[in-house]
Design a protein around this motif. Structure first.
Motif, PDB file in Angstrom:
ATOM      1  N   ASN A 267      55.603  47.234  12.445  1.00  0.00           N
ATOM      2  CA  ASN A 267      56.178  48.531  12.803  1.00  0.00           C
ATOM      3  C   ASN A 267      55.383  49.674  12.170  1.00  0.00           C
ATOM      4  OD1 ASN A 267      58.382  48.517  14.606  1.00  0.00           O
ATOM      5  ND2 ASN A 267      59.630  47.467  13.113  1.00  0.00           N
TER       6      ASN A 267
ATOM      7  N   SER B 112      47.669  60.113   9.215  1.00  0.00           N
ATOM      8  CA  SER B 112      49.080  59.712   9.161  1.00  0.00           C
ATOM      9  C   SER B 112      49.436  59.136   7.800  1.00  0.00           C
ATOM     10  CB  SER B 112      49.368  58.687  10.263  1.00  0.00           C
ATOM     11  OG  SER B 112      49.157  59.244  11.545  1.00  0.00           O
TER      12      SER B 112
ATOM     13  N   GLN C 100      57.674  58.174   8.686  1.00  0.00           N
ATOM     14  CA  GLN C 100      58.506  58.650   7.587  1.00  0.00           C
ATOM     15  C   GLN C 100      59.932  58.119   7.711  1.00  0.00           C
ATOM     16  OE1 GLN C 100      57.803  60.253   4.899  1.00  0.00           O
ATOM     17  NE2 GLN C 100      59.875  60.685   4.170  1.00  0.00           N
ATOM     18  N   GLU C 101      60.502  58.142   8.914  1.00  0.00           N
ATOM     19  CA  GLU C 101      61.850  57.605   9.112  1.00  0.00           C
ATOM     20  C   GLU C 101      61.877  56.108   8.812  1.00  0.00           C
ATOM     21  OE1 GLU C 101      63.089  58.567  13.025  1.00  0.00           O
ATOM     22  OE2 GLU C 101      63.046  60.737  12.718  1.00  0.00           O
ATOM     23  N   HIS C 102      60.840  55.398   9.233  1.00  0.00           N
ATOM     24  CA  HIS C 102      60.737  53.970   8.950  1.00  0.00           C
ATOM     25  C   HIS C 102      60.695  53.721   7.445  1.00  0.00           C
ATOM     26  CE1 HIS C 102      58.406  50.110   8.654  1.00  0.00           C
ATOM     27  NE2 HIS C 102      59.278  49.772   9.579  1.00  0.00           N
TER      28      HIS C 102
ATOM     29  N   ARG D 179      53.114  52.547  14.229  1.00  0.00           N
ATOM     30  CA  ARG D 179      53.322  53.982  14.123  1.00  0.00           C
ATOM     31  C   ARG D 179      52.040  54.698  13.691  1.00  0.00           C
ATOM     32  NH1 ARG D 179      57.878  51.549  14.119  1.00  0.00           N
ATOM     33  NH2 ARG D 179      59.882  52.565  14.486  1.00  0.00           N
TER      34      ARG D 179
ATOM     35  N   GLU E 111      56.070  61.250  11.814  1.00  0.00           N
ATOM     36  CA  GLU E 111      57.505  61.450  11.633  1.00  0.00           C
ATOM     37  C   GLU E 111      58.261  60.125  11.761  1.00  0.00           C
ATOM     38  OE1 GLU E 111      58.883  64.411  14.283  1.00  0.00           O
ATOM     39  OE2 GLU E 111      57.710  66.040  13.383  1.00  0.00           O
ATOM     40  N   GLU E 112      57.881  59.321  12.762  1.00  0.00           N
ATOM     41  CA  GLU E 112      58.509  58.007  12.894  1.00  0.00           C
ATOM     42  C   GLU E 112      58.172  57.133  11.691  1.00  0.00           C
ATOM     43  OE1 GLU E 112      60.543  56.494  14.969  1.00  0.00           O
ATOM     44  OE2 GLU E 112      60.891  58.266  16.189  1.00  0.00           O
TER      45      GLU E 112
ATOM     46  N   ASP F  57      52.107  58.813  14.822  1.00  0.00           N
ATOM     47  CA  ASP F  57      53.476  59.328  14.789  1.00  0.00           C
ATOM     48  C   ASP F  57      53.954  59.350  13.341  1.00  0.00           C
ATOM     49  OD1 ASP F  57      56.018  60.125  15.314  1.00  0.00           O
ATOM     50  OD2 ASP F  57      56.422  58.624  16.849  1.00  0.00           O
TER      51      ASP F  57
END
Length: 675
Positions: free
Chosen positions: A405, A466, A419-421, A409, A416-417, A414
């Motif tokens: 995952n 990233s 960071q959420e992960h 990303r 932001e994704e 990505d």
């Protein structure tokens, strides 16, 4: 119906070994799928009873085992269990029939109550508002003088037609004919009465017969499934089948008990409120709760409508609505997770698709059976290699591991994704463990792809950007294990056991920065030198962040500053230790050996640590190859790196760079000097 996790489907259990089958073309797979769907549709009259019998066997299995432990024979235990289940179902069906008959007798009274309520609404404020809106609408659409003239002309034509009809003679009046029906014979009467229940009775009979055979021949059926799944390893296959059957049995029994309790609470509540036939609505709520997501809400529609038909006012309607609005969230969100986990192990999308699919195939019965049948398919997919695609398609377990995952990303640019992960994983493990077990291994995947030449220069730049953004976002986060009481349980730990974290590394012991010698807290005390790989700088930044969180003074040095043509101009400053960090190795690490040799010329009496994270690299398992590298120590994780630097700081203090090299205590796992 609420859905939740961990109870039904075990995360990544031992799979049943199966022979490798060649992958056929897509067309043949679609043909096989179409044949299976056609068979399910055409054979639904036979397959529905069999499916119901299989599900009931999971529910009655524990009862049969309990009776057998009481030293009853298998035949007696099975017969008693099936008769008990059939008796309960027959009693419920009888109660439903009686209650429906009572409701049918009171339908005219309920109709008059509804009509009075509707008339009251028409005469009240709502009715006046609707009339006002209708008048406005008519005024807007009213025509001019032409419409008036047309209306007058139509009125005159209608008057002329009426006068013409008056002059015509009246037609003769029709004769009244009375037809008396023939009284049906006893056989015809019996056929009329029994025909509506003939098919349900036949289905019930088939279910009972099949259920008896399944419970009587359970071991034989298991052996046949083992043979179909693959019998090359009987132990693993038997354990997998028994585990799947046990989990399914626990799930279905728990769901039946929970839904029964829900029905009892609803029935008692409706009886207290005064809604007619509370037993009927309790049973209806029990059955409808097997329907995913909307079943509990659909079960409230008819009782609320009946309350509106019984009570001249609105208090009974409000009370009935509040009963369902309070009981369902409590059962679905609090009690159900305690009984069998947070979900059925199915993704919300798969629950919806399975409900639509089985309803299309088998009608209302398919809707009730959709979730249990899909749970069975997912369990088989988790245990049988040939059916793994069912687990990937329908389970709520992530299709990708946390490492995959993270890398996906990065490839998708990505941040932001990503960071959420990271925030999701950091709810169950420390920052250093996240870096070790997810980020560095994800960077290793990127390094492999770069070595194979599949990453474009733009993709490399996006990945570096990233990762830099992610490390900056995590700068203020403390490197500590989250409070166990605040951890939400297993989040995205695909591949981990139930309740385990996505991170496997042990947390690094916390230390007080004030305990470090002053020389190690000065800027540049620990020099972190990047290798020449395109991601070595990112790995160096991560190590720098974790060391600074423990009070070390650090300094990042890119590979270009210590290259052969610039090493003479490089100033190590007050270095107490030097760490060379590299992710991508291939064959003999010639460039790293030369890099360490150049660093030795500048910091001959300072320990050099090599951080190498390619665990499959032959050099890391070969002492001779590691000795050729020339470093004093070698680490393969951030945890080892930090512990090594801490040990050097505590044991050596501030090394005397002017004295002989052996004046300092040897670092942990020191290797001999290269020849």
């Amino acid at each position: 119906m609420s859905t939740g996790e961990g109870f039904v489907v075990p995360p990544r259990p031992t799979r049943v070994p199966a022979a490798e089958a060649p992958k056929g073309p897509l067309a043949s797979s679609m043909i096989v799928f179409a044949i299976i769907v056609a068979g399910l549709f055409l054979g639904r009259e036979v397959l529905i009873p069999i499916a119901i019998a299989v599900l009931l066997s999971f529910v009655l299995g524990p009862l049969v085992n309990f009776l057998r432990r009481l030293r009853l024979g298998r035949a007696v235990a099975v017969l008693v269990s099936v008769l008990l289940a059939a008796g309960i179902i027959a009693a419920l069906a009888t109660v439903i029939g009686v209650q429906v008959a009572e409701l049918a007798q009171d339908v005219p009274r309920y109709q008059r109550t509804i009509e009075r309520k509707v008339e009251g609404l028409r005469e009240g404020t709502l009715g006046r508002t609707m009339d006002y809106i209708a008048n406005i609408n008519r005024a807007i659409h009213q025509g001019g003088e032409e419409n008036k003239e047309a209306a007058e002309k139509a009125r005159r034509e209608q008057a002329a037609r009426d006068s013409t009809r008056k002059t015509e003679p009246e037609p003769p009046k029709p004769m009244l004919v009375q037809v008396e029906e023939r009284r049906p014979s006893p056989l015809e009467l019996a056929t009329t009465v029994l025909s509506p229940v003939a098919q349900p009775l036949a289905t019930a009979g088939i279910v009972i017969v099949v259920l008896l055979f399944i419970l009587m021949q359970r071991e034989d059926l298991r052996d046949r499934l083992i043979r179909l799944a693959g019998s090359s390893d009987l132990h693993r296959t038997t354990v997998a089948m028994d585990d799947a059957a046990r989990r399914l049995s626990r799930y279905f029994l728990g769901q039946l008990a929970l839904n029964s309790a829900f029905g009892v609470v609803i029935g008692v509540g409706l009886w207290i409120i005064g809604v007619p036939s509370p037993v009927l609505w309790g049973i209806f709520a029990l059955v409808m709760r097997f329907v995913p997501y909307i079943g509990a809400f659909l079960s409230a529609v008819l009782p609320i409508a009946l309350a509106a038909a019984v009570d001249p006012g609105w208090s009974m309607v409000v009370a009935t609505f509040l009963l369902f609005a309070i009981v369902e969230p409590i059962v679905g969100q609090i009690i159900e997770p305690l009984v069998y986990g947070h979900s059925t192990g199915l993704s919300p999308f798969s629950v919806l698709v399975s409900a639509l699919f089985w309803t299309w195939l088998w009608g209302p019965v398919g809707l009730l059976l959709s979730t249990p049948l899909t749970v069975c398919l997912v369990v088989l997919g988790r245990h049988v290699d040939r059916l793994e695609f069912l687990d990937v398609l329908f389970s709520n377990r992530p299709a990708l591991t946390p490492i995959e995952n993270f890398y996906q990303r990065m490839l998708a640019d990505d941040p932001e994704e990503a960071q959420e992960h990271a925030e999701l994983i950091l709810q169950e493990c420390s920052l250093s463990a996240y870096y070790d077990d997810v980020v560095l291994k994800g960077l290793e995947l990127a390094a492999r792809d770069a070595a194979r030449g599949v990453l474009t220069p733009d993709q490399k730049d996006e990945i570096r950007a990233s990762i830099t953004a992610l490390v900056e976002d995590l700068e203020d986060r403390e490197d500590a294990v989250p409070d166990p009481d605040s951890k939400p349980g297993r989040l995205i730990s695909a591949g981990a056991g139930e309740g385990e974290s996505a991170c496997k590394s042990d947390p690094i012991p916390r230390s007080d920065p004030d305990d470090l010698p002053a020389a190690w807290r000065a800027d540049g005390a620990v020099i972190l030198v990047s290798g020449r790989g395109f991601l070595d700088g990112a790995a160096t930044a991560i190590a720098d962040q974790l060391l600074r969180k423990r009070g070390f003074g650090t300094r990042q040095v890119p590979f270009a500053e210590v290259a052969r043509v610039r090493i003479a101009e490089w100033n190590p400053g007050p270095a107490q230790a030097v760490c060379v960090i590299s992710l991508a190795l291939s064959g003999e690490p010639t460039h790293l050996r030369r890099l360490v040799a150049r660093l030795r010329q500048k910091v001959d009496r300072v320990p050099v640590v090599a951080g190498l994270w390619r665990l499959d690299e032959p050099m890391l398992a070969d002492d001779a190859l590691r000795a050729k590298l020339g470093a004093d120590d070698h680490v393969t994780s951030l945890r080892d790196l930090i512990e090594t630097i801490l040990a050097l700081a505590r044991q050596n203090g501030a090394p005397d760079v002017s004295g002989p090299r052996d004046a300092a205590a040897p670092p942990r796992q020191a290797l001999p000097e290269p020849a």
